[in-house]
Design a protein around this motif. Sequence first.
Motif, short mmCIF file in Angstrom:
data_model
loop_
_atom_site.label_atom_id
_atom_site.label_comp_id
_atom_site.label_asym_id
_atom_site.label_seq_id
_atom_site.Cartn_x
_atom_site.Cartn_y
_atom_site.Cartn_z
N ALA A 99 -6.57 -11.01 10.00
CA ALA A 99 -7.54 -11.14 8.91
C ALA A 99 -6.85 -11.56 7.62
O ALA A 99 -7.40 -12.35 6.84
CB ALA A 99 -8.29 -9.83 8.73
N GLU A 100 -5.65 -11.04 7.39
CA GLU A 100 -4.90 -11.42 6.19
C GLU A 100 -4.47 -12.89 6.26
O GLU A 100 -4.52 -13.60 5.26
CB GLU A 100 -3.67 -10.52 6.04
CG GLU A 100 -4.00 -9.04 5.85
CD GLU A 100 -2.75 -8.19 5.74
OE1 GLU A 100 -1.68 -8.76 5.43
OE2 GLU A 100 -2.83 -6.97 5.99
N VAL A 101 -4.07 -13.30 7.45
CA VAL A 101 -3.67 -14.70 7.64
C VAL A 101 -4.86 -15.63 7.42
O VAL A 101 -4.76 -16.67 6.77
CB VAL A 101 -3.08 -14.90 9.05
CG1 VAL A 101 -2.87 -16.39 9.35
CG2 VAL A 101 -1.78 -14.14 9.19
N VAL A 102 -6.02 -15.26 7.97
CA VAL A 102 -7.22 -16.08 7.82
C VAL A 102 -7.61 -16.19 6.34
O VAL A 102 -7.95 -17.27 5.85
CB VAL A 102 -8.39 -15.48 8.64
CG1 VAL A 102 -9.70 -16.16 8.28
CG2 VAL A 102 -8.11 -15.62 10.13
N ALA A 103 -7.55 -15.08 5.61
CA ALA A 103 -7.89 -15.11 4.18
C ALA A 103 -6.95 -16.03 3.41
O ALA A 103 -7.40 -16.80 2.54
CB ALA A 103 -7.82 -13.69 3.61
N GLN A 104 -5.66 -15.97 3.72
CA GLN A 104 -4.70 -16.84 3.04
C GLN A 104 -4.89 -18.29 3.44
O GLN A 104 -4.75 -19.20 2.62
CB GLN A 104 -3.27 -16.39 3.36
CG GLN A 104 -2.20 -17.07 2.52
CD GLN A 104 -2.36 -16.78 1.04
OE1 GLN A 104 -2.70 -15.67 0.64
NE2 GLN A 104 -2.12 -17.79 0.21
#
Length: 312
Positions: free
Chosen positions: A67-72
């Motif tokens: 989820a953090e990767v997708v947001a970035q």
Amino acid sequence: MTLAGLSLRDLEYLLAVAEHLSFGRAAQACAVSQPTLSAQIRKVEELLKIEVFERAPRGVLVTSRGAEVVAQARLVVAEARRLFEVAAAGNAPLEGTFRLGVIATLGPYLVPFLLKPLRARFPHLRLLLSEGYTRQLARQVEEGELDAILAASPLPGPELTELKLFREEFVLAVPRDHALARVEAVRREDVPVQDLILMSEGHCLREHALAFYAERLSVDRPELQAASLETLRQMIAAGVGVSLLPQLAVQVGALLDDMVAYRRIGDGSISRDVALFHRPGFSRIRDVRLLRQAVQQILAEQSAVKVAATLA
């Protein structure tokens, strides 16, 4: 553009899977084969050394670290698109591609009047249109997938800059054999909210109706819903109930006028404001303002379309 073997296209694949939660639907949206997309996603996960997606028999889930990767990734793709916006900012006004979103309760009734005059005024403009729900389109503007949207004000969700266009009344649509069909003008309090058909969740038109009759609808909430304005119109024609329709939708595309009657409500105060919205700091603000001016002028010249005086 690559970074240690990672491309923008890879990030777009990643975002597509995160949005659709399906490799098949994501591949279709990206116009590639599923094996190709799956291989690129696996490459991204190997490069980043984390599992972005959890593959399950019933679908795809985004992992907590994923989820953090997708947001970035969303930020990276949005900034990359902004790079091209900055590069295009010095070009001639309204030249090249402009990605415009239009809400579903407005697009079919407004856009047909705009396309030919816009092409005549801006022959080098390539207008790409997307239709959808307000929140979805607003998110696409915020993330750089769209340049601007035509929507009703106020806009829920992200903070976007608003350029007002016009105001249109809502009229009451009733079956031809309804008692109110024989009345010249309907008083606001005479609208039978117990028979009101609402648009389904996600349509701003639903929120308008709930706001106009908040007190009465909290007591007598209708159960009928329609997924589109044309479905709603057909439900009224079949005598199922009544509803509020935007003025443009009544003027344009009223295919069942022999079965549906339209009545003005009171002094016309039940209305919605339509505006253009763009990101704060958008590098093509000149183009958005030119588009706004052109739309206002085109509507003023169209005898078939009647909207309230242009808003400041």
